[in-house]
Write a protein that holds these residues in place. Sequence first.
Motif, PDB file in Angstrom:
ATOM      1  N   VAL A   3      30.504  42.189  44.327  1.00  0.00           N
ATOM      2  CA  VAL A   3      31.598  42.357  45.277  1.00  0.00           C
ATOM      3  C   VAL A   3      32.587  43.362  44.692  1.00  0.00           C
ATOM      4  O   VAL A   3      33.076  43.185  43.586  1.00  0.00           O
ATOM      5  N   PRO A   4      32.882  44.437  45.397  1.00  0.00           N
ATOM      6  CA  PRO A   4      33.862  45.406  44.895  1.00  0.00           C
ATOM      7  C   PRO A   4      35.247  44.776  44.761  1.00  0.00           C
ATOM      8  O   PRO A   4      35.602  43.854  45.487  1.00  0.00           O
ATOM      9  N   ALA A   5      36.036  45.289  43.841  1.00  0.00           N
ATOM     10  CA  ALA A   5      37.358  44.726  43.559  1.00  0.00           C
ATOM     11  C   ALA A   5      38.305  44.842  44.748  1.00  0.00           C
ATOM     12  O   ALA A   5      39.218  44.045  44.893  1.00  0.00           O
ATOM     13  N   THR A   6      38.091  45.804  45.613  1.00  0.00           N
ATOM     14  CA  THR A   6      38.982  45.978  46.753  1.00  0.00           C
ATOM     15  C   THR A   6      38.792  44.893  47.803  1.00  0.00           C
ATOM     16  O   THR A   6      39.668  44.677  48.618  1.00  0.00           O
ATOM     17  N   GLU A   7      37.661  44.185  47.789  1.00  0.00           N
ATOM     18  CA  GLU A   7      37.382  43.171  48.795  1.00  0.00           C
ATOM     19  C   GLU A   7      37.790  41.766  48.359  1.00  0.00           C
ATOM     20  O   GLU A   7      37.654  40.828  49.125  1.00  0.00           O
ATOM     21  N   VAL A   8      38.280  41.579  47.148  1.00  0.00           N
ATOM     22  CA  VAL A   8      38.655  40.255  46.659  1.00  0.00           C
ATOM     23  C   VAL A   8      40.108  39.987  47.027  1.00  0.00           C
ATOM     24  O   VAL A   8      41.000  40.778  46.719  1.00  0.00           O
ATOM     25  N   LEU A  10      43.693  37.629  46.963  1.00  0.00           N
ATOM     26  CA  LEU A  10      44.413  36.902  45.926  1.00  0.00           C
ATOM     27  C   LEU A  10      44.124  35.401  45.974  1.00  0.00           C
ATOM     28  O   LEU A  10      44.226  34.716  44.965  1.00  0.00           O
ATOM     29  N   GLN A  11      43.783  34.845  47.144  1.00  0.00           N
ATOM     30  CA  GLN A  11      43.478  33.425  47.247  1.00  0.00           C
ATOM     31  C   GLN A  11      42.164  33.070  46.547  1.00  0.00           C
ATOM     32  O   GLN A  11      41.956  31.925  46.152  1.00  0.00           O
ATOM     33  N   ASP A  12      41.272  34.054  46.377  1.00  0.00           N
ATOM     34  CA  ASP A  12      39.980  33.798  45.745  1.00  0.00           C
ATOM     35  C   ASP A  12      40.038  33.856  44.219  1.00  0.00           C
ATOM     36  O   ASP A  12      39.099  33.456  43.554  1.00  0.00           O
ATOM     37  N   ILE A  13      41.131  34.345  43.676  1.00  0.00           N
ATOM     38  CA  ILE A  13      41.253  34.458  42.227  1.00  0.00           C
ATOM     39  C   ILE A  13      41.683  33.113  41.666  1.00  0.00           C
ATOM     40  O   ILE A  13      42.636  32.508  42.125  1.00  0.00           O
ATOM     41  N   ARG A  14      40.954  32.650  40.651  1.00  0.00           N
ATOM     42  CA  ARG A  14      41.276  31.377  40.014  1.00  0.00           C
ATOM     43  C   ARG A  14      41.793  31.638  38.611  1.00  0.00           C
ATOM     44  O   ARG A  14      41.322  32.524  37.920  1.00  0.00           O
ATOM     45  N   LYS A  15      42.751  30.845  38.205  1.00  0.00           N
ATOM     46  CA  LYS A  15      43.281  30.946  36.855  1.00  0.00           C
ATOM     47  C   LYS A  15      43.323  29.546  36.243  1.00  0.00           C
ATOM     48  O   LYS A  15      43.180  28.539  36.941  1.00  0.00           O
ATOM     49  N   LEU A  16      43.530  29.501  34.946  1.00  0.00           N
ATOM     50  CA  LEU A  16      43.582  28.216  34.266  1.00  0.00           C
ATOM     51  C   LEU A  16      44.786  27.424  34.746  1.00  0.00           C
ATOM     52  O   LEU A  16      45.860  27.990  34.982  1.00  0.00           O
ATOM     53  N   PRO A  17      44.635  26.120  34.899  1.00  0.00           N
ATOM     54  CA  PRO A  17      45.787  25.321  35.327  1.00  0.00           C
ATOM     55  C   PRO A  17      46.829  25.263  34.222  1.00  0.00           C
ATOM     56  O   PRO A  17      46.508  25.387  33.040  1.00  0.00           O
ATOM     57  N   PRO A  18      48.092  25.089  34.579  1.00  0.00           N
ATOM     58  CA  PRO A  18      49.133  25.002  33.545  1.00  0.00           C
ATOM     59  C   PRO A  18      48.942  23.742  32.706  1.00  0.00           C
ATOM     60  O   PRO A  18      48.429  22.731  33.184  1.00  0.00           O
TER      61      PRO A  18
END
Length: 105
Positions: A3-8, A10-18
Amino acid sequence: DDVPATEVSLQDIRKLPPIPTDRLHIYGDERGRMEVELKVLNLIETKMEGYVTNNPRESDSHDGLGWSIFPLMNHGELKAKLIGKGGAVRIKISKTCGSALEYIG
């Protein structure tokens, strides 16, 4: 992935929980509160390495009661001699100087 970076979005990006933390209220005179805070910071660093040392505190520049931060030379190779067996040397230095002495990290 293909998947190209332009199609991702912000809701699909996951980060470590605090990291879950609790608040600790310390009561008493200012010097006692600072000494307990120093002990608690040391305990936190022992349990979760890097949590305290990655965000070091600045030394206070005013006169009177405050924090003084000094990094150990040569990556702390003489730290064991300064602490002593069971912290005996560290306690003697603290009593002699009338200060709280703790090595975090």
